[in-house]
Design a protein around this motif. Structure first.
Motif, PDB file in Angstrom:
ATOM      1  N   CYS A  51       0.819  -1.218   0.000  1.00  8.11           N
ATOM      2  CA  CYS A  51       0.000   0.000   0.000  1.00  8.11           C
ATOM      3  C   CYS A  51       0.847   1.259   0.000  1.00  8.11           C
ATOM      4  O   CYS A  51       0.330   2.353   0.230  1.00  8.11           O
ATOM      5  CB  CYS A  51      -0.936  -0.005   1.207  1.00  8.11           C
ATOM      6  SG  CYS A  51      -2.113  -1.369   1.204  1.00  8.11           S
ATOM      7  N   ASN A  89      -3.095   2.171   3.897  1.00 12.83           N
ATOM      8  CA  ASN A  89      -4.196   1.431   4.519  1.00 12.83           C
ATOM      9  C   ASN A  89      -4.150   1.553   6.040  1.00 12.83           C
ATOM     10  O   ASN A  89      -5.181   1.608   6.703  1.00 12.83           O
ATOM     11  CB  ASN A  89      -4.154  -0.035   4.097  1.00 12.83           C
ATOM     12  CG  ASN A  89      -2.870  -0.734   4.531  1.00 12.83           C
ATOM     13  OD1 ASN A  89      -1.790  -0.138   4.516  1.00 12.83           O
ATOM     14  ND2 ASN A  89      -2.967  -1.993   4.908  1.00 12.83           N
ATOM     15  N   GLN A  92      -5.286   5.182   6.924  1.00 12.05           N
ATOM     16  CA  GLN A  92      -6.719   5.403   6.740  1.00 12.05           C
ATOM     17  C   GLN A  92      -7.549   4.883   7.903  1.00 12.05           C
ATOM     18  O   GLN A  92      -8.694   5.296   8.079  1.00 12.05           O
ATOM     19  CB  GLN A  92      -7.181   4.755   5.437  1.00 12.05           C
ATOM     20  CG  GLN A  92      -6.846   5.572   4.202  1.00 12.05           C
ATOM     21  CD  GLN A  92      -7.670   5.140   3.004  1.00 12.05           C
ATOM     22  OE1 GLN A  92      -7.463   4.055   2.457  1.00 12.05           O
ATOM     23  NE2 GLN A  92      -8.611   5.972   2.611  1.00 12.05           N
ATOM     24  N   GLU A  93      -6.993   3.986   8.689  1.00  7.60           N
ATOM     25  CA  GLU A  93      -7.715   3.503   9.868  1.00  7.60           C
ATOM     26  C   GLU A  93      -7.911   4.614  10.901  1.00  7.60           C
ATOM     27  O   GLU A  93      -8.802   4.535  11.739  1.00  7.60           O
ATOM     28  CB  GLU A  93      -6.946   2.356  10.538  1.00  7.60           C
ATOM     29  CG  GLU A  93      -6.880   1.064   9.755  1.00  7.60           C
ATOM     30  CD  GLU A  93      -6.142  -0.020  10.536  1.00  7.60           C
ATOM     31  OE1 GLU A  93      -5.842   0.221  11.731  1.00  7.60           O
ATOM     32  OE2 GLU A  93      -5.868  -1.086   9.961  1.00  7.60           O
ATOM     33  N   PHE A 139      -9.914   3.112  -1.016  1.00  4.32           N
ATOM     34  CA  PHE A 139     -10.041   1.980  -0.093  1.00  4.32           C
ATOM     35  C   PHE A 139      -9.187   0.829  -0.619  1.00  4.32           C
ATOM     36  O   PHE A 139      -9.170   0.577  -1.827  1.00  4.32           O
ATOM     37  CB  PHE A 139     -11.505   1.537   0.029  1.00  4.32           C
ATOM     38  CG  PHE A 139     -11.792   0.668   1.220  1.00  4.32           C
ATOM     39  CD1 PHE A 139     -11.956   1.225   2.477  1.00  4.32           C
ATOM     40  CD2 PHE A 139     -11.902  -0.712   1.082  1.00  4.32           C
ATOM     41  CE1 PHE A 139     -12.228   0.426   3.579  1.00  4.32           C
ATOM     42  CE2 PHE A 139     -12.171  -1.519   2.168  1.00  4.32           C
ATOM     43  CZ  PHE A 139     -12.334  -0.946   3.431  1.00  4.32           C
ATOM     44  N   PRO A 140      -8.460   0.126   0.256  1.00  4.53           N
ATOM     45  CA  PRO A 140      -7.642  -1.001  -0.222  1.00  4.53           C
ATOM     46  C   PRO A 140      -8.509  -2.194  -0.624  1.00  4.53           C
ATOM     47  O   PRO A 140      -9.605  -2.353  -0.073  1.00  4.53           O
ATOM     48  CB  PRO A 140      -6.772  -1.338   1.001  1.00  4.53           C
ATOM     49  CG  PRO A 140      -7.533  -0.795   2.181  1.00  4.53           C
ATOM     50  CD  PRO A 140      -8.298   0.396   1.678  1.00  4.53           C
ATOM     51  N   TYR A 142      -5.767  -0.913  -3.392  1.00  2.28           N
ATOM     52  CA  TYR A 142      -5.769   0.256  -4.256  1.00  2.28           C
ATOM     53  C   TYR A 142      -5.434  -0.123  -5.698  1.00  2.28           C
ATOM     54  O   TYR A 142      -4.693  -1.082  -5.942  1.00  2.28           O
ATOM     55  CB  TYR A 142      -4.737   1.278  -3.764  1.00  2.28           C
ATOM     56  CG  TYR A 142      -4.889   1.650  -2.312  1.00  2.28           C
ATOM     57  CD1 TYR A 142      -5.985   2.384  -1.869  1.00  2.28           C
ATOM     58  CD2 TYR A 142      -3.942   1.279  -1.361  1.00  2.28           C
ATOM     59  CE1 TYR A 142      -6.128   2.740  -0.539  1.00  2.28           C
ATOM     60  CE2 TYR A 142      -4.073   1.633  -0.032  1.00  2.28           C
ATOM     61  CZ  TYR A 142      -5.171   2.351   0.374  1.00  2.28           C
ATOM     62  OH  TYR A 142      -5.310   2.693   1.698  1.00  2.28           O
ATOM     63  N   SER A 359      -4.561  -5.142   4.473  1.00  2.44           N
ATOM     64  CA  SER A 359      -5.694  -5.165   5.389  1.00  2.44           C
ATOM     65  C   SER A 359      -6.552  -3.926   5.172  1.00  2.44           C
ATOM     66  O   SER A 359      -6.102  -2.915   4.650  1.00  2.44           O
ATOM     67  CB  SER A 359      -5.204  -5.192   6.840  1.00  2.44           C
ATOM     68  OG  SER A 359      -4.539  -3.981   7.156  1.00  2.44           O
ATOM     69  N   CYS A 360      -7.808  -4.030   5.570  1.00  2.00           N
ATOM     70  CA  CYS A 360      -8.733  -2.884   5.457  1.00  2.00           C
ATOM     71  C   CYS A 360      -9.654  -2.890   6.668  1.00  2.00           C
ATOM     72  O   CYS A 360     -10.865  -3.026   6.548  1.00  2.00           O
ATOM     73  CB  CYS A 360      -9.511  -2.938   4.143  1.00  2.00           C
ATOM     74  SG  CYS A 360     -10.245  -4.537   3.760  1.00  2.00           S
ATOM     75  N   HIS A 379     -13.562   5.997   6.901  1.00  2.46           N
ATOM     76  CA  HIS A 379     -12.929   4.803   6.344  1.00  2.46           C
ATOM     77  C   HIS A 379     -13.899   3.625   6.367  1.00  2.46           C
ATOM     78  O   HIS A 379     -14.038   2.897   5.378  1.00  2.46           O
ATOM     79  CB  HIS A 379     -11.670   4.471   7.135  1.00  2.46           C
ATOM     80  CG  HIS A 379     -10.909   3.293   6.604  1.00  2.46           C
ATOM     81  ND1 HIS A 379     -10.455   3.219   5.310  1.00  2.46           N
ATOM     82  CD2 HIS A 379     -10.533   2.127   7.205  1.00  2.46           C
ATOM     83  CE1 HIS A 379      -9.820   2.069   5.132  1.00  2.46           C
ATOM     84  NE2 HIS A 379      -9.861   1.394   6.269  1.00  2.46           N
ATOM     85  N   GLY A 383     -15.729   1.619   3.233  1.00  2.00           N
ATOM     86  CA  GLY A 383     -15.669   0.163   3.203  1.00  2.00           C
ATOM     87  C   GLY A 383     -17.026  -0.500   3.115  1.00  2.00           C
ATOM     88  O   GLY A 383     -17.148  -1.630   2.636  1.00  2.00           O
TER      89      GLY A 383
END
Length: 575
Positions: A51, A89, A92-93, A139-140, A142, A359-360, A379, A383
């Motif tokens: 990422c 990723n 973004q959390e 969002f992953p 990507y 991971s997402c 985020h 998702g």
């Protein structure tokens, strides 16, 4: 209070903490806080590496995972912002900020917090006008487009920061505020980074949104990185109303490499009676609450509300009542809770997972803060499917990819900023992942100098002298915020400071030269205030050590050398 400021981290946490420990021991000081100005690379495992917007061959696991797993703990409270080489990723959390490891705090897309009464703000990412008006739709996993756009600054964050009214002590951005290079030793900057000349002369280098924030916030200090060069400037702002004019001390630093100016310690006046530890800022949280409904999670262009008759509300400045409401939401406790939790398995050198997927996850810290203040976890919202169409759509325009590969600053297509002249710079950046135009060291220990046309000379091999602290750095006179004149006009610049540390050459009958360990800067904006001391320490390399020498400089091995070598890869962007 002594604050260590670091430029681009690039995952070298071990070396940064070692350098600070050495300086503390040598100078007999204690560093209270470390600020990192982006490209932190909080890579937890192999999935996170996928990422980062760097070519696959440069995705190297470095040292952050040790702090994430608990193998190590940061010895100094560390606060950082994001740059353009991050495990996006992971970042973004925590859109509103949070702990990425014990004692290591991320400010989020934008944020303001307090430490011992000192107000610290920051803006993550770099400026690209084509993405500035979009929502956070990435969002992953990507695609090639969103891998880059995910770290581009959005106007919602800038709009929020413009609502701040209370004074800010320190502000951080990864790329430079546009035009700041006219308030320091511009000529010296261009001698170090020749390929920046065209963008500097056309005033298209840097972040125009950050320039507006600099004018609005007028912090005492502004720290940046991104261009991998040390540069200091002093800017006097026009007075607001009857208030005295404020002065901002700007400092950009290099990245963590041998002989590079990547670390400086700044003395910031203590605030007696302030609370210990890291605290939320009530004004900032009140602004987050009031602007929550303005957040977008689609790639469609969006403009913040203005006083043009089309919006019911356009002023989101925090009132005293709104700030008191935030304090009540937090039950009167402003201290940031120590609620770090791991959301993915950490990298295990004994069992590498080369095919791990990105991971997402949602982060419990964000979930808790959103529940407390009534914010939206954007985020998690993306998702759940909001903005999916935008994620699937790439721009697919070859000219935009070419622009990413060749722009060294933030000059791109026209935007609402009048100073944004598009396509003016076609200057080639010789190292688009990490600017290394000064020198590159290969595995045989030779130095390649760009100014010599790529010619090679033997790497210096003599012992490194003890570091010392020279006299105060003389800063240029503060310049007003008026539009700067052309570079050809004379500028009042300070006399040259000490040279960059380098090992002494083994020459018959010649004395070894001392290494510049630091420079002093005024810590107060008042001319009559006592001058405080800042020191700069640069890494030395094992190649410069001679067996049996009495050198006291710690041996610091240059790790992950391949990631810093000159690259001309089509996948890379900016620097």
């Amino acid at each position: 209070m002594k604050i260590a400021v670091e430029g681009c981290c690039h995952g070298e946490l071990d070396k940064i903490y070692e350098t600070i420990a050495y300086l503390e021991k040598k100078e007999g000081v204690t560093v209270d806080l470390l600020l990192c100005c982006g490209d932190f690379q909080a890579v937890r495992n192999e999935g996170d590496m996928k990422c980062m917007a760097v070519p696959a061959k440069y995705r190297t696991m470095q040292t952050f995972y040790k702090y994430y797993s608990g193998e190590k703990k940061a010895p100094i409270l560390t606060i950082f912002i994001g740059g353009n080489h991050e495990a996006s990723n992971h970042m973004q959390e925590l859109p509103y900020g949070g702990w990425v490891a014990p004692n290591i705090y991320y400010l989020g897309y934008a944020g303001v917090i307090r430490y011992k009464g000192i107000r610290i703000g920051g803006l993550s990412g770099i400026f690209k006008s084509r993405d500035f008006r979009r929502g956070h739709h990435e969002f992953p996993p990507y695609n090639p487009d969103t891998l880059r756009s995910v770290y581009h600054i959005r106007n919602i964050e800038v709009f929020r920061l413009k609502q701040i009214q209370m004074p800010v002590d320190i502000f951080m951005s990864h790329d430079w505020p546009r035009g700041i290079y006219f308030y320091g030793k511009t000529g010296e900057l261009l001698r170090k980074k020749k390929f920046l000349r065209q963008e500097v002369e056309s005033n298209t280098l840097g972040n125009p949104a950050a320039a507006e924030l600099l004018s609005h916030l007028q912090p005492s200090y502004w720290f940046s990185a991104h261009l991998h060069v040390k540069f200091a400037a002093l800017m006097e702002h026009p007075p607001k109303g009857n208030a005295a004019p404020r002065v901002t001390k700007f400092l950009s630093l290099d990245k963590c490499l041998p002989y590079r100016e990547f670390l400086q310690i700044v003395d910031v006046p203590d605030r007696p009676g302030s609370s210990e530890g890291l605290e939320y800022d009530p004004e900032w949280l009140a602004i987050l609450k009031s602007t929550n409904s303005l957040q977008q999670t689609t790639p469609h262009p969006w403009n913040p509300p203005e006083n043009n008759g089309l919006h019911e509300r356009w002023d989101f400045k925090a009132s005293e009542a709104a700030m008191m409401e935030v304090v009540e939401d937090l039950n009167g406790e402003l201290g940031i809770p120590d609620n770090f939790s791991r959301t993915v398995p950490a990298y295990n050198p004994a069992k590498p997972q080369y095919h791990a997927s990105p991971s997402c996850n949602t982060n419990p810290q964000t979930t808790e803060l959103c529940a407390t203040l009534g914010l939206t976890d954007i985020h998690a919202r993306v998702g759940q499917g909001v903005g999916t169409q935008g994620r699937a759509q790439g721009r697919g325009e070859e000219e935009e990819d070419a622009e990413d590969r060749h722009s060294v600053g933030s000059a791109d297509e026209p935007s609402e900023y009048p100073t944004d002249s598009s396509q003016l710079s076609e200057t080639f950046n010789p190292d688009e992942i990490s600017i290394e135009d000064e020198w590159e060291e290969d595995e045989e220990g030779k130095v390649k100098t760009e100014t010599e046309g790529g010619s090679e000379s033997k790497a210096p091999s003599g012992p490194v002298s003890d570091v010392h602290t020279p006299g105060r750095l003389v800063l240029p006179e503060p310049k007003s915020a008026a539009s700067p004149g052309p570079l050809s006009s004379p500028m009042k610049l300070p006399p040259p400071s000490q040279s960059t540390p380098a090992p002494a050459q083994a020459q018959s009958g010649a004395e070894r030269e001392d290494i510049c360990a630091g420079e002093d800067v005024d810590a107060d904006v008042d001319a009559d205030a006592d001058a405080s001391t800042t020191r700069l320490l640069k890494r030395s390399s094992d190649e410069s050590e001679t067996p049996g020498s009495r050198n006291t400089t710690p041996k610091i091995k240059r790790r992950n050398q391949v990631i810093y070598q000159t690259v001309e890869d089509e996948e890379s962007e900016d620097q």
